[in-house]
Write a protein that holds these residues in place. Structure first.
Motif, PDB file in Angstrom:
ATOM      1  N   ASN A  55       9.041 -16.652  -5.772  1.00  0.00           N
ATOM      2  CA  ASN A  55       8.150 -16.899  -4.638  1.00  0.00           C
ATOM      3  C   ASN A  55       6.815 -17.388  -5.163  1.00  0.00           C
ATOM      4  OD1 ASN A  55       9.965 -16.021  -2.693  1.00  0.00           O
ATOM      5  ND2 ASN A  55       9.383 -13.900  -2.996  1.00  0.00           N
ATOM      6  N   TYR A 142       5.246  -1.715  -7.188  1.00  0.00           N
ATOM      7  CA  TYR A 142       5.746  -2.025  -5.845  1.00  0.00           C
ATOM      8  C   TYR A 142       4.530  -2.124  -4.925  1.00  0.00           C
ATOM      9  CZ  TYR A 142       8.349  -0.730  -1.539  1.00  0.00           C
ATOM     10  OH  TYR A 142       8.896  -0.670  -0.292  1.00  0.00           O
ATOM     11  N   TYR A 144       2.940  -3.150  -1.079  1.00  0.00           N
ATOM     12  CA  TYR A 144       3.234  -3.403   0.330  1.00  0.00           C
ATOM     13  C   TYR A 144       1.932  -3.625   1.078  1.00  0.00           C
ATOM     14  CZ  TYR A 144       2.068   1.560   0.744  1.00  0.00           C
ATOM     15  OH  TYR A 144       1.432   2.773   0.682  1.00  0.00           O
ATOM     16  N   LEU A 148       2.844  -9.059   4.037  1.00  0.00           N
ATOM     17  CA  LEU A 148       4.060  -9.215   3.237  1.00  0.00           C
ATOM     18  C   LEU A 148       5.286  -8.913   4.091  1.00  0.00           C
ATOM     19  CD1 LEU A 148       2.777  -7.372   0.055  1.00  0.00           C
ATOM     20  CD2 LEU A 148       2.640  -9.807   0.580  1.00  0.00           C
ATOM     21  N   ALA A 149       6.172  -9.891   4.226  1.00  0.00           N
ATOM     22  CA  ALA A 149       7.380  -9.693   5.025  1.00  0.00           C
ATOM     23  C   ALA A 149       8.216  -8.559   4.446  1.00  0.00           C
ATOM     24  CB  ALA A 149       8.187 -10.983   5.078  1.00  0.00           C
ATOM     25  N   SER A 150       8.212  -8.451   3.140  1.00  0.00           N
ATOM     26  CA  SER A 150       8.863  -7.332   2.458  1.00  0.00           C
ATOM     27  C   SER A 150       7.993  -6.983   1.255  1.00  0.00           C
ATOM     28  CB  SER A 150      10.277  -7.698   2.012  1.00  0.00           C
ATOM     29  OG  SER A 150      10.239  -8.769   1.102  1.00  0.00           O
ATOM     30  N   ALA A 151       8.171  -5.790   0.749  1.00  0.00           N
ATOM     31  CA  ALA A 151       7.368  -5.367  -0.396  1.00  0.00           C
ATOM     32  C   ALA A 151       7.645  -6.279  -1.581  1.00  0.00           C
ATOM     33  CB  ALA A 151       7.673  -3.922  -0.746  1.00  0.00           C
ATOM     34  N   ARG A 152       6.662  -6.416  -2.458  1.00  0.00           N
ATOM     35  CA  ARG A 152       6.797  -7.247  -3.649  1.00  0.00           C
ATOM     36  C   ARG A 152       6.747  -6.362  -4.880  1.00  0.00           C
ATOM     37  NH1 ARG A 152       4.210 -12.395  -2.847  1.00  0.00           N
ATOM     38  NH2 ARG A 152       4.782 -12.777  -5.006  1.00  0.00           N
ATOM     39  N   THR A 153       7.474  -6.713  -5.905  1.00  0.00           N
ATOM     40  CA  THR A 153       7.447  -5.954  -7.152  1.00  0.00           C
ATOM     41  C   THR A 153       6.877  -6.825  -8.267  1.00  0.00           C
ATOM     42  OG1 THR A 153       9.713  -6.588  -7.700  1.00  0.00           O
ATOM     43  CG2 THR A 153       9.407  -4.499  -6.513  1.00  0.00           C
TER      44      THR A 153
END
Length: 194
Positions: A55, A142, A144, A148-153
């Protein structure tokens, strides 16, 4: 044609596009991408040199010709860690976050920012945060937040901290000027040693 439109066009046509990415582990380097999906905020693309799907933030992309003189992205370049712990990375920023109207919870394994009820008590649910995932060796951080559409790592704490601070600032209960949250002012690893 804007960056987002050019990337969408490349995704639809299945074309490769050469970009300079002003973020990531090697900001300002040239990469070849095969866009998969594009939104106003992010592009999901195959990074041709690594073969990985990643991404990228559209706001940090500059579409350039293939022969642009920028340095090429170096596959496998390893960055030194900037911080060793979450507390080192953020303890100097707690007062600043509180000034922005947040209640801040900070520990060795996580940080979160919470809004307050009208009564002055902090809400239990966090608006944004970073958690350290035990057992995850490659990407233990992690993050959030509302955008953010979903959490990022992340594998690097510095990148996780930057995204967390961006989320905390953008959604702060009491907005301040853009200079209120200077990401470049974060201490570097050498500055933390006494």
């Amino acid at each position: 044609m804007g960056v987002e439109e050019r990337l969408m066009e490349a995704a639809e046509a299945g074309e490769l596009v050469t970009v300079i990415y002003h973020g990531g582990s090697q900001p300002g380097t040239k990469r070849c991408l095969s866009p998969i999906t594009v939104t106003a905020r992010e592009i999901r693309a195959r990074d041709i040199p690594t073969g990985e799907v990643k991404n990228f933030l559209v706001s940090k992309i500059e579409v350039v010709p293939d022969d642009h003189p920028a340095e090429d992205y170096v596959v496998g370049a390893i960055l030194p860690p900037v911080f060793s712990t979450l507390v080192e990375a953020l303890e100097a920023r707690v007062k600043e976050l509180e000034t922005l109207g947040w209640y801040v919870q900070l520990s060795e394994t996580g940080v979160s920012v919470h809004r307050y009820f009208k009564s002055g008590k902090p809400k239990k649910g966090a608006d944004a945060g970073i958690l350290k995932q035990e057992g995850s060796l490659n990407r233990p951080w992690y993050v959030y937040g509302p955008d953010l559409a979903s959490a990022r790592t992340f594998s690097h704490l510095k990148k996780a901290v930057d995204l967390f601070l961006e989320q905390a600032y953008c959604h702060a209960p009491e907005k301040k000027s853009n200079s209120a949250l200077n990401l470049d002012a974060l201490p570097r690893a050498g500055e933390l040693e006494r």
